[in-house]
Design a protein around this motif. Structure first.
Motif, mmCIF file in Angstrom:
data_model
loop_
_atom_site.group_PDB
_atom_site.id
_atom_site.type_symbol
_atom_site.label_atom_id
_atom_site.label_comp_id
_atom_site.label_asym_id
_atom_site.label_seq_id
_atom_site.Cartn_x
_atom_site.Cartn_y
_atom_site.Cartn_z
ATOM 1 N N ILE A 251 0.857 -1.175 0.000
ATOM 2 C CA ILE A 251 0.000 0.000 0.000
ATOM 3 C C ILE A 251 0.895 1.227 0.000
ATOM 4 O O ILE A 251 1.837 1.325 0.794
ATOM 5 C CB ILE A 251 -0.957 0.007 1.207
ATOM 6 C CG1 ILE A 251 -1.883 1.216 1.131
ATOM 7 C CG2 ILE A 251 -0.223 -0.040 2.537
ATOM 8 C CD1 ILE A 251 -3.042 1.135 2.102
ATOM 9 N N TYR A 252 0.654 2.135 -0.950
ATOM 10 C CA TYR A 252 1.464 3.333 -1.103
ATOM 11 C C TYR A 252 0.708 4.519 -0.508
ATOM 12 O O TYR A 252 -0.264 5.007 -1.101
ATOM 13 C CB TYR A 252 1.750 3.615 -2.574
ATOM 14 C CG TYR A 252 2.509 2.520 -3.298
ATOM 15 C CD1 TYR A 252 3.895 2.411 -3.201
ATOM 16 C CD2 TYR A 252 1.831 1.590 -4.091
ATOM 17 C CE1 TYR A 252 4.591 1.421 -3.876
ATOM 18 C CE2 TYR A 252 2.518 0.594 -4.773
ATOM 19 C CZ TYR A 252 3.895 0.509 -4.663
ATOM 20 O OH TYR A 252 4.569 -0.482 -5.339
ATOM 21 N N LEU A 253 1.147 5.000 0.644
ATOM 22 C CA LEU A 253 0.432 6.106 1.275
ATOM 23 C C LEU A 253 0.568 7.406 0.490
ATOM 24 O O LEU A 253 -0.238 8.311 0.670
ATOM 25 C CB LEU A 253 0.943 6.307 2.702
ATOM 26 C CG LEU A 253 0.606 5.191 3.700
ATOM 27 C CD1 LEU A 253 0.997 5.621 5.108
ATOM 28 C CD2 LEU A 253 -0.865 4.815 3.651
ATOM 29 N N LEU B 28 -8.555 6.755 6.737
ATOM 30 C CA LEU B 28 -8.762 5.415 7.286
ATOM 31 C C LEU B 28 -7.756 5.134 8.398
ATOM 32 O O LEU B 28 -8.078 4.460 9.387
ATOM 33 C CB LEU B 28 -8.639 4.374 6.178
ATOM 34 C CG LEU B 28 -8.982 2.924 6.533
ATOM 35 C CD1 LEU B 28 -10.401 2.828 7.094
ATOM 36 C CD2 LEU B 28 -8.830 2.036 5.304
ATOM 37 N N ALA B 29 -6.535 5.652 8.246
ATOM 38 C CA ALA B 29 -5.532 5.472 9.295
ATOM 39 C C ALA B 29 -5.975 6.111 10.603
ATOM 40 O O ALA B 29 -5.664 5.620 11.690
ATOM 41 C CB ALA B 29 -4.197 6.060 8.850
ATOM 42 N N ASP B 30 -6.722 7.210 10.511
ATOM 43 C CA ASP B 30 -7.261 7.862 11.704
ATOM 44 C C ASP B 30 -8.436 7.091 12.283
ATOM 45 O O ASP B 30 -8.560 6.944 13.502
ATOM 46 C CB ASP B 30 -7.710 9.292 11.378
ATOM 47 C CG ASP B 30 -6.544 10.266 11.305
ATOM 48 O OD1 ASP B 30 -5.550 10.048 12.025
ATOM 49 O OD2 ASP B 30 -6.640 11.238 10.540
ATOM 50 N N ALA B 31 -9.312 6.574 11.388
ATOM 51 C CA ALA B 31 -10.551 5.940 11.842
ATOM 52 C C ALA B 31 -10.355 4.482 12.248
ATOM 53 O O ALA B 31 -10.827 4.044 13.309
ATOM 54 C CB ALA B 31 -11.621 6.043 10.752
ATOM 55 N N LYS C 54 -7.427 -1.706 9.140
ATOM 56 C CA LYS C 54 -7.869 -2.048 7.783
ATOM 57 C C LYS C 54 -6.733 -1.921 6.780
ATOM 58 O O LYS C 54 -6.679 -2.668 5.792
ATOM 59 C CB LYS C 54 -9.041 -1.164 7.352
ATOM 60 C CG LYS C 54 -10.316 -1.364 8.146
ATOM 61 C CD LYS C 54 -10.854 -2.785 7.993
ATOM 62 C CE LYS C 54 -11.363 -3.084 6.585
ATOM 63 N NZ LYS C 54 -11.950 -4.433 6.470
ATOM 64 N N LEU C 55 -5.828 -0.969 7.015
ATOM 65 C CA LEU C 55 -4.708 -0.779 6.098
ATOM 66 C C LEU C 55 -3.687 -1.906 6.201
ATOM 67 O O LEU C 55 -2.838 -2.053 5.329
ATOM 68 C CB LEU C 55 -4.023 0.560 6.372
ATOM 69 C CG LEU C 55 -4.862 1.820 6.093
ATOM 70 C CD1 LEU C 55 -4.095 3.065 6.507
ATOM 71 C CD2 LEU C 55 -5.243 1.903 4.621
ATOM 72 N N LEU C 56 -3.772 -2.697 7.250
ATOM 73 C CA LEU C 56 -2.820 -3.781 7.467
ATOM 74 C C LEU C 56 -3.293 -5.099 6.873
ATOM 75 O O LEU C 56 -2.553 -6.085 6.897
ATOM 76 C CB LEU C 56 -2.567 -3.968 8.967
ATOM 77 C CG LEU C 56 -2.154 -2.714 9.755
ATOM 78 C CD1 LEU C 56 -1.800 -3.095 11.185
ATOM 79 C CD2 LEU C 56 -1.001 -1.991 9.087
ATOM 80 N N GLU C 57 -4.505 -5.119 6.337
ATOM 81 C CA GLU C 57 -5.041 -6.344 5.770
ATOM 82 C C GLU C 57 -4.445 -6.600 4.387
ATOM 83 O O GLU C 57 -4.441 -5.718 3.532
ATOM 84 C CB GLU C 57 -6.562 -6.275 5.682
ATOM 85 C CG GLU C 57 -7.248 -6.187 7.044
ATOM 86 C CD GLU C 57 -8.760 -6.057 6.918
ATOM 87 O OE1 GLU C 57 -9.263 -5.976 5.767
ATOM 88 O OE2 GLU C 57 -9.439 -6.010 7.967
ATOM 89 N N GLY C 58 -3.959 -7.795 4.164
ATOM 90 C CA GLY C 58 -3.362 -8.151 2.884
ATOM 91 C C GLY C 58 -2.344 -9.249 3.076
ATOM 92 O O GLY C 58 -1.951 -9.582 4.202
ATOM 93 N N ALA C 59 -1.894 -9.816 1.945
ATOM 94 C CA ALA C 59 -0.916 -10.899 1.998
ATOM 95 C C ALA C 59 0.374 -10.403 2.651
ATOM 96 O O ALA C 59 0.781 -9.251 2.475
ATOM 97 C CB ALA C 59 -0.635 -11.421 0.594
ATOM 98 N N THR C 60 0.996 -11.267 3.408
ATOM 99 C CA THR C 60 2.208 -10.893 4.129
ATOM 100 C C THR C 60 3.445 -11.509 3.484
ATOM 101 O O THR C 60 3.361 -12.581 2.878
ATOM 102 C CB THR C 60 2.119 -11.345 5.599
ATOM 103 O OG1 THR C 60 1.962 -12.764 5.655
ATOM 104 C CG2 THR C 60 0.959 -10.671 6.296
ATOM 105 N N PHE D 105 0.630 -3.728 17.502
ATOM 106 C CA PHE D 105 -0.478 -4.485 18.075
ATOM 107 C C PHE D 105 -0.802 -5.713 17.222
ATOM 108 O O PHE D 105 -1.040 -6.813 17.749
ATOM 109 C CB PHE D 105 -1.715 -3.583 18.194
ATOM 110 C CG PHE D 105 -2.895 -4.244 18.849
ATOM 111 C CD1 PHE D 105 -2.915 -4.473 20.211
ATOM 112 C CD2 PHE D 105 -3.987 -4.639 18.092
ATOM 113 C CE1 PHE D 105 -4.004 -5.089 20.812
ATOM 114 C CE2 PHE D 105 -5.076 -5.258 18.672
ATOM 115 C CZ PHE D 105 -5.087 -5.482 20.052
ATOM 116 N N ALA D 106 -0.795 -5.537 15.891
ATOM 117 C CA ALA D 106 -1.083 -6.661 14.993
ATOM 118 C C ALA D 106 -0.031 -7.752 15.132
ATOM 119 O O ALA D 106 -0.357 -8.952 15.112
ATOM 120 C CB ALA D 106 -1.155 -6.173 13.552
ATOM 121 N N VAL D 107 1.232 -7.366 15.280
ATOM 122 C CA VAL D 107 2.299 -8.350 15.455
ATOM 123 C C VAL D 107 2.084 -9.127 16.752
ATOM 124 O O VAL D 107 2.250 -10.352 16.802
ATOM 125 C CB VAL D 107 3.674 -7.652 15.449
ATOM 126 C CG1 VAL D 107 4.776 -8.598 15.933
ATOM 127 C CG2 VAL D 107 4.003 -7.149 14.048
#
Length: 422
Positions: free
Chosen positions: A46-48, A60-63, A67-73, A92-94
């Motif tokens: 994802i390119y900010l 979305l980063a504020d809200a 959601k921005l972290l969802e995707g293939a790793t 937190f996700a880690v």
């Protein structure tokens, strides 16, 4: 891996970090290749800064940053510092996923807003710099820095593929991947000059939203360029500006220099403070360096021909080039680079210090005529260090812009920069 991608030393560092950490932060200046290197190992991105979606991403980063972290790793989040809250979201996700290699964060500036948590134990960070001569395939690679530490008594030899004219052109072109991989005007300084123009006109202000005077930024950077590879003080640079009617208060100079450091434009070399046999005061001022010496030549509008007619300036810029490459090679070995200078004037342009305590001092000389003097200085330094506490140096080395790599009768190594590799 893309067909025109030149392998980077950071490839192995990134792979190792992903294997052991939940997330990896790759820091460094714009245009040094961070994103392209990360893409070789990322499974989604994802390119900010994407102009079509940036506003939506930031909202979305504020809200709901998760959601921005969802995707293939591994998921690459490019220029993450535009939404600093993502740092805590990644941490937190880690914690929740408990799996290594989840995220890659790339960024070309350090955010001024500190995250709630440091990320220690979850997010590994390292700095990526412009391409070394080994990475741009302009070094013969005959001499390995790692092998010098592992087998310090072994014979060395090699011939540099570059001469002083080639090196002057490389200094002006820089290690920017776009200038190296295009195949057109391969040693042109145009990219470095465009980089400086963009940095001065907009990027420095974008770091923290502070409105900085572009004319003064450029004047300060020119002063910095004039003091490259020296320990010039902020007061000295402020005096330069006063002479040129661009006077700044000491606080303003400090603020502007801090902004340049957070944009990874300056890359100062800290002082080494070893245990010495006698009570000799060690100077602690850093040596001034840009992340790439082409920043300095671009600011001064210097060409390769100019450098060849000003060997003093050429020598200082060549030292900065050597520091750039040595720092990358040392960090690939879990080491660090420092400089040494004491109150007697004895100095070493660089000291490679590995995590296990092994160390080696380095002097830089553009030509061969000063090698004797450099070798004598290195031997004096080796005698001054308390080897009962620090251990003996693994080797003493003079890095040159000459043609041949060899070991002198006194044991000091003479190695052209264009013969070195990690």
């Amino acid at each position: 891996m893309t067909h025109d991608y030149l392998p980077r030393i950071a490839d192995a560092r990134l792979a190792q970090a992903l294997a052991t950490s939940g997330a990896v932060q790759v820091k460094g200046p714009k245009w040094c290749g961070k994103t392209e290197t990360a893409l070789q190992q990322a499974s989604s991105v994802i390119y900010l800064q994407d102009p079509d979606y940036s506003a939506s991403y930031l909202a979305l980063a504020d809200a709901k940053p998760s959601k921005l972290l969802e995707g293939a790793t591994p998921r690459l989040i490019d220029e993450w510092q535009m939404a600093p809250q993502l740092w805590d979201a990644v941490r937190f996700a880690v914690d929740r996923r408990r799996t290594s290699g989840q995220f890659i964060l790339t960024g070309s500036s350090t955010p001024t807003v500190s995250p709630a948590h440091s990320g220690v134990g979850r997010i590994t960070s390292f700095v990526m710099r412009p391409m070394t001569l080994h990475e741009s395939q302009e070094s013969s690679g005959d001499v390995s820095l790692a092998e010098l530490f592992d087998a310090p008594g072994e014979a060395i030899g090699g011939i540099s593929p570059l001469d002083v004219e080639d090196m002057a052109q490389i200094l002006c072109r820089g290690g920017w991947p776009a200038a190296i991989t295009t195949g057109q005007s391969n040693r042109s300084p145009d990219l470095a000059r465009a980089y400086i123009d963009g940095l001065v006109e907009s990027d420095i202000s974008r770091i923290d939203g502070v409105n900085r005077n572009a004319t003064r930024v450029r004047a300060l950077m020119r002063s910095y360029a004039r003091h490259i590879s020296t320990q010039a003080s902020q007061a000295t640079m402020a005096a330069d500006l006063a002479v040129n009617d661009e006077a700044m208060s000491p606080n303003t100079v400090s603020d502007y220099l801090d902004a340049l450091a957070r944009a990874y434009i300056t890359d100062e070399l800290e002082a080494w403070n070893p245990a010495l046999r006698s009570k000799t005061a060690v100077r602690t001022s850093p040596t001034r360096h840009f992340v790439d010496p082409s920043v300095g030549t671009a600011l001064m509008r210097a060409t390769a021909a100019n450098l060849l007619h000003d060997m003093e300036a050429y020598g200082l810029l060549f030292e900065s080039l050597c520091v750039r490459d040595l720092r990358v090679y040392a960090e690939a070995m879990d080491g660090s680079l420092f400089h040494y200078r004491d109150k007697t004037g004895l100095e070493a342009d660089a000291v490679v210090v590995l995590a296990d305590g092994r160390w080696a001092p380095v002097e830089v000389k553009l030509g061969e005529r000063q090698v004797d003097e450099a070798a004598a200085n290195l031997q004096k330094l080796a005698e001054r260090v308390d080897t009962s506490r620090m251990g003996a140096p693994s080797f003493l080395m003079v890095v040159t812009g000459g043609k041949a790599a060899y070991r002198r009768d006194d044991g000091v190594l003479v190695v052209p920069l264009a013969c070195l590799r990690p």
